[in-house]
Design an enzyme around this catalytic site. Structure first.
Site, mmCIF file in Angstrom:
data_model
loop_
_atom_site.group_PDB
_atom_site.id
_atom_site.type_symbol
_atom_site.label_atom_id
_atom_site.label_comp_id
_atom_site.label_asym_id
_atom_site.label_seq_id
_atom_site.Cartn_x
_atom_site.Cartn_y
_atom_site.Cartn_z
ATOM 1 N N GLU A 69 58.215 -36.934 29.884
ATOM 2 C CA GLU A 69 58.261 -35.990 30.997
ATOM 3 C C GLU A 69 58.359 -34.408 30.508
ATOM 4 O O GLU A 69 59.536 -34.454 29.623
ATOM 5 C CB GLU A 69 59.208 -36.511 32.075
ATOM 6 C CG GLU A 69 58.666 -36.286 33.520
ATOM 7 C CD GLU A 69 57.393 -37.270 33.641
ATOM 8 O OE1 GLU A 69 56.408 -36.938 33.761
ATOM 9 O OE2 GLU A 69 57.779 -38.410 34.323
ATOM 10 N N GLY A 157 53.991 -34.832 46.961
ATOM 11 C CA GLY A 157 55.266 -34.416 46.508
ATOM 12 C C GLY A 157 55.844 -35.415 45.972
ATOM 13 O O GLY A 157 57.404 -35.372 45.794
ATOM 14 N N GLU A 195 44.337 -25.955 38.685
ATOM 15 C CA GLU A 195 45.603 -26.135 39.086
ATOM 16 C C GLU A 195 46.565 -24.964 38.835
ATOM 17 O O GLU A 195 47.105 -24.256 39.329
ATOM 18 C CB GLU A 195 46.163 -27.431 38.850
ATOM 19 C CG GLU A 195 47.611 -27.362 39.299
ATOM 20 C CD GLU A 195 47.914 -29.193 39.556
ATOM 21 O OE1 GLU A 195 47.363 -29.862 39.622
ATOM 22 O OE2 GLU A 195 49.114 -29.126 39.888
ATOM 23 N N ASP A 207 48.447 -35.217 33.796
ATOM 24 C CA ASP A 207 47.811 -36.043 35.115
ATOM 25 C C ASP A 207 46.540 -36.081 35.370
ATOM 26 O O ASP A 207 45.844 -37.088 35.662
ATOM 27 C CB ASP A 207 48.383 -35.017 36.438
ATOM 28 C CG ASP A 207 50.059 -34.774 36.488
ATOM 29 O OD1 ASP A 207 50.423 -35.348 35.537
ATOM 30 O OD2 ASP A 207 50.464 -33.987 37.133
HETATM 31 C C1 GLA Z 1 53.822 -32.632 36.578
HETATM 32 C C2 GLA Z 1 52.541 -31.703 35.881
HETATM 33 C C3 GLA Z 1 52.261 -32.364 34.557
HETATM 34 C C4 GLA Z 1 53.532 -32.761 33.473
HETATM 35 C C5 GLA Z 1 54.904 -33.556 34.656
HETATM 36 C C6 GLA Z 1 55.968 -33.583 33.975
HETATM 37 O O1 GLA Z 1 53.243 -33.667 37.028
HETATM 38 O O2 GLA Z 1 51.325 -31.627 36.401
HETATM 39 O O3 GLA Z 1 51.659 -31.614 33.788
HETATM 40 O O4 GLA Z 1 53.790 -31.493 33.173
HETATM 41 O O5 GLA Z 1 54.928 -32.651 36.035
HETATM 42 O O6 GLA Z 1 55.884 -34.454 32.762
#
Ligand code: GLA
Length: 422
Positions: A69, A157, A195, A207
């Site tokens: 993360e 969210g 984004e 993502d």
């Molecule tokens: C969000 C962002 C990702 C990543 C996560 C944390 O989901 O869109 O790119 O940075 O947070 O790991």
């Protein structure tokens, strides 16, 4: 008595999601859906709806990050998978260059012209679609106007990439009706840029790449610098459970971008001592300790999280490959501690949920998932204990909040694509 009822309900919701994916037409799926009278529709009902209005049907999954993360925007490693919670999108072309979009979730309809795409001052849900349309057109592809209807199953969210899923569903659909195609990896990068530019979130690639490229039944070790991905199977002995804390995070609010800035600041200070590093990905703990005196404790802890989290991703990949599920669970728990203490992206509700999950017999490790500041908790559990753990999570967290938490058993599924309606 009240608790009993809640537990019962949680079970039904969870199993409806599961059976819906296994066999949407089965008696059990239909009975569960009827019992709950919830809005979740089967795939075949969505196909019928799309055919009735002569539209094409697309869907894009949610993503569940097992570990890694806040490493993606530092050129690091991540280990995510997809899950069978979808953004469903129907689309039919228009003769003009207007894109009109209805959101069933938000009960809202908005439109924009492909000839005049402007970023909003305060980004809203339509900006994700504006962004992908603008960036596709910037590649020299002329899109057709469209009537679009969006219905999402991914909690907004919740840290499960509802936005990347919307971007990929929209991008895939707009390209298809315009007779154009793009490689999934290229489309992922384009959606990431959308984004960043249109929603104002300086996100990494995890993502969008996962939603566009991760295949059914697998997780991927993704190198966010080279975009090399190695797939790995999730052992049958473990299941992944996602529980929503009910606290909605909103990445455009700024805290996410603050973390990205802090990582950048720490990097600049490290570079003064180690000029050859390009990102936190290149930094070892030895290098970080050498630079420790040049930065405040907050920057040091942010960088320490990233450096150690990248190591944890490598170890988790090895643990998955060798079926070392206890090790995987321990790494997931370590990741959470680091996100809470060093990266400071947890919150009280998420902490309660992790404590409840950790206390469940058969749970191997739990952590917040996604950007943080609320959202869902991922639990890695023994598959033969799923029922009991879902029950315990539902009742114990429900006791605290007074509401049944949303719980989902992860089912790794196909990437974003058109649904065959024939
Ligand atoms: C969000 C962002 C990702 C990543 C996560 C944390 O989901 O869109 O790119 O940075 O947070 O790991």
């Amino acid at each position: 008595m009240a608790t009993q009822l809640r537990v019962h309900y949680t079970h039904l919701v969870t199993y409806l999601g599961y059976f819906n994916e296994q066999d949407p037409e089965s008696i059990i799926t239909r009975i569960l859906a009827a019992c709950l009278s919830i809005r979740r529709m089967t795939c075949s009902a969505r196909i019928s709806e799309a055919l009735a209005v002569n539209a094409r049907l697309f869907r894009a999954p949610g993503r569940v990050n097992i570990i890694g993360e806040h490493t993606d925007y530092n050129d690091g490693l991540v280990l995510p998978t997809n899950t069978a919670l979808y953004t469903w999108l129907t689309i039919s072309p228009r003769m003009d260059r207007t894109v009109q979009v209805t959101s069933s979730n938000l009960g809202d309809m908005q439109s924009f012209s492909l000839d005049d795409i402007r970023r909003s001052e305060y980004p809203g849900w339509l900006d994700y679609l504006k962004g992908v349309a603008a960036l596709i057109e910037s590649q020299g592809i002329r899109l057709r106007g469209a009537e679009i209807s969006v219905d999402g199953e991914i909690p907004i969210g919740g840290g499960l990439s509802s936005s990347a899923s919307l971007e990929l569903a929209a991008a895939t659909a707009l390209l298809e009706i315009s007779g154009a195609t793009m490689q999934p990896q290229q489309l992922a990068s384009l959606c990431q840029q959308a984004e960043q530019l249109y929603a104002g979130v300086n996100c990494g690639i995890m993502d969008q790449y996962t939603v566009a490229c991760c295949q059914r039944g697998e997780a991927i070790l993704l190198d966010c610098r080279s975009l090399d991905a190695t797939s790995v199977a999730i052992p049958a002995e473990i299941s992944l459970i996602v529980t929503d804390s009910g606290v909605k995070h909103r990445l455009p609010d700024g805290s996410y971008n603050d973390r990205a800035d802090e990582c950048q600041k720490a990097l600049e200070l490290i570079k003064k001592i180690e000029p050859d590093v390009h990102s936190l990905r290149d930094v070892s703990m030895t290098m970080l300790h050498k630079a420790q005196d040049s930065m405040d404790s907050r920057l040091f802890r942010r960088a320490r999280h990233v450096v150690k989290e990248i190591d944890r991703v490598n170890s988790a990949f090895a643990a998955l490959k060798s079926n070392n599920i206890e090790k995987l669970g321990a790494l997931v728990s370590d990741s959470h501690a680091s996100l809470r203490d060093d990266f400071e992206v947890s919150c009280d509700e998420v902490e309660r949920l992790v404590e409840i999950a950790d206390a469940c017999d058969g749970a191997l490790g739990s952590r917040m998932v996604g950007g943080g500041f609320g959202g869902c908790v991922l639990s890695v559990v023994h598959t033969d204990r799923v029922d009991e753990i879902v029950q315990q999570l539902g009742s114990d967290y429900g006791e605290i909040t007074g509401e049944i938490p949303w719980i989902h058993i992860v089912l790794p599924t196909d990437p974003a694509a058109e649904v065959d309606t024939q």
